[in-house]
Motif scaffolding. Sequence first.
Motif, PDB file in Angstrom:
ATOM      1  N   HIS A   4       0.848  -1.189   0.000  1.00 34.81           N
ATOM      2  CA  HIS A   4       0.000   0.000   0.000  1.00 34.81           C
ATOM      3  C   HIS A   4       0.885   1.241   0.000  1.00 34.81           C
ATOM      4  CE1 HIS A   4       0.819  -0.865   4.220  1.00 34.81           C
ATOM      5  NE2 HIS A   4       0.659   0.424   4.440  1.00 34.81           N
ATOM      6  N   PRO A   5       0.319   2.390  -0.352  1.00 31.44           N
ATOM      7  CA  PRO A   5       1.108   3.626  -0.384  1.00 31.44           C
ATOM      8  C   PRO A   5       1.705   3.952   0.984  1.00 31.44           C
ATOM      9  CG  PRO A   5      -1.047   3.967  -1.386  1.00 31.44           C
ATOM     10  CD  PRO A   5      -1.067   2.611  -0.746  1.00 31.44           C
ATOM     11  N   VAL A  41      10.835  -0.772  -2.599  1.00 36.45           N
ATOM     12  CA  VAL A  41      11.948   0.169  -2.775  1.00 36.45           C
ATOM     13  C   VAL A  41      11.481   1.395  -3.559  1.00 36.45           C
ATOM     14  CG1 VAL A  41      14.170   0.483  -3.929  1.00 36.45           C
ATOM     15  CG2 VAL A  41      13.787  -1.528  -2.506  1.00 36.45           C
ATOM     16  N   THR A  42      10.686   1.186  -4.583  1.00 39.33           N
ATOM     17  CA  THR A  42      10.168   2.309  -5.378  1.00 39.33           C
ATOM     18  C   THR A  42       9.298   3.225  -4.517  1.00 39.33           C
ATOM     19  OG1 THR A  42      10.230   0.966  -7.375  1.00 39.33           O
ATOM     20  CG2 THR A  42       8.821   2.914  -7.421  1.00 39.33           C
ATOM     21  N   LEU A  43       8.440   2.639  -3.699  1.00 37.20           N
ATOM     22  CA  LEU A  43       7.589   3.442  -2.816  1.00 37.20           C
ATOM     23  C   LEU A  43       8.423   4.216  -1.790  1.00 37.20           C
ATOM     24  CD1 LEU A  43       4.672   0.929  -2.177  1.00 37.20           C
ATOM     25  CD2 LEU A  43       4.528   3.106  -3.411  1.00 37.20           C
ATOM     26  N   VAL A  44       9.434   3.565  -1.207  1.00 40.91           N
ATOM     27  CA  VAL A  44      10.289   4.226  -0.218  1.00 40.91           C
ATOM     28  C   VAL A  44      11.058   5.374  -0.870  1.00 40.91           C
ATOM     29  CG1 VAL A  44      12.366   3.909   1.193  1.00 40.91           C
ATOM     30  CG2 VAL A  44      10.450   2.341   1.428  1.00 40.91           C
ATOM     31  N   GLN A  45      11.582   5.151  -2.062  1.00 40.43           N
ATOM     32  CA  GLN A  45      12.312   6.219  -2.755  1.00 40.43           C
ATOM     33  C   GLN A  45      11.412   7.426  -3.006  1.00 40.43           C
ATOM     34  OE1 GLN A  45      13.769   4.103  -6.199  1.00 40.43           O
ATOM     35  NE2 GLN A  45      15.779   3.792  -5.266  1.00 40.43           N
ATOM     36  N   ALA A  46      10.194   7.181  -3.425  1.00 40.37           N
ATOM     37  CA  ALA A  46       9.254   8.282  -3.669  1.00 40.37           C
ATOM     38  C   ALA A  46       8.943   9.023  -2.372  1.00 40.37           C
ATOM     39  CB  ALA A  46       7.974   7.752  -4.307  1.00 40.37           C
TER      40      ALA A  46
END
Length: 124
Positions: A4-5, A41-46
């Motif tokens: 989830h976001p 990882v993509t969500l954390v980077q964003a």
Amino acid sequence: MEIHPIRTEADYRAALRAIDALMAEDPEPDSPAGARLDALVTLVQAYEARHHPIDPPDPVEAIKFRMEQAGLTARDLEPLIGRRHRVYEILNRKRALTLPMIRRLHRGLGIPAEALIAEPTPAP
């Protein structure tokens, strides 16, 4: 795959814990665990880009860091900055970088232009 976001710091910390656990497993990239790791990882980077941005380094510190990395001396910077006294003026914060110097440092040493155009820290 339940992802989830990341909207809060608690979500962020939970995502980091999940990433740590998945990294310990060392999943194959095409596996479900690998896809989950990639998505997290993509969500954390964003989230980090939005909530924990990293300011560019001080220009002089960026130059000194690159010098240390590459084993360069002030003499090695002369083609990029100018005569040795000019190099020392820059490194001692007595003189600001000019646009041509920034371009040459960027091309010659690969220092990001964003780091070189940032406001320098005042001399002590």
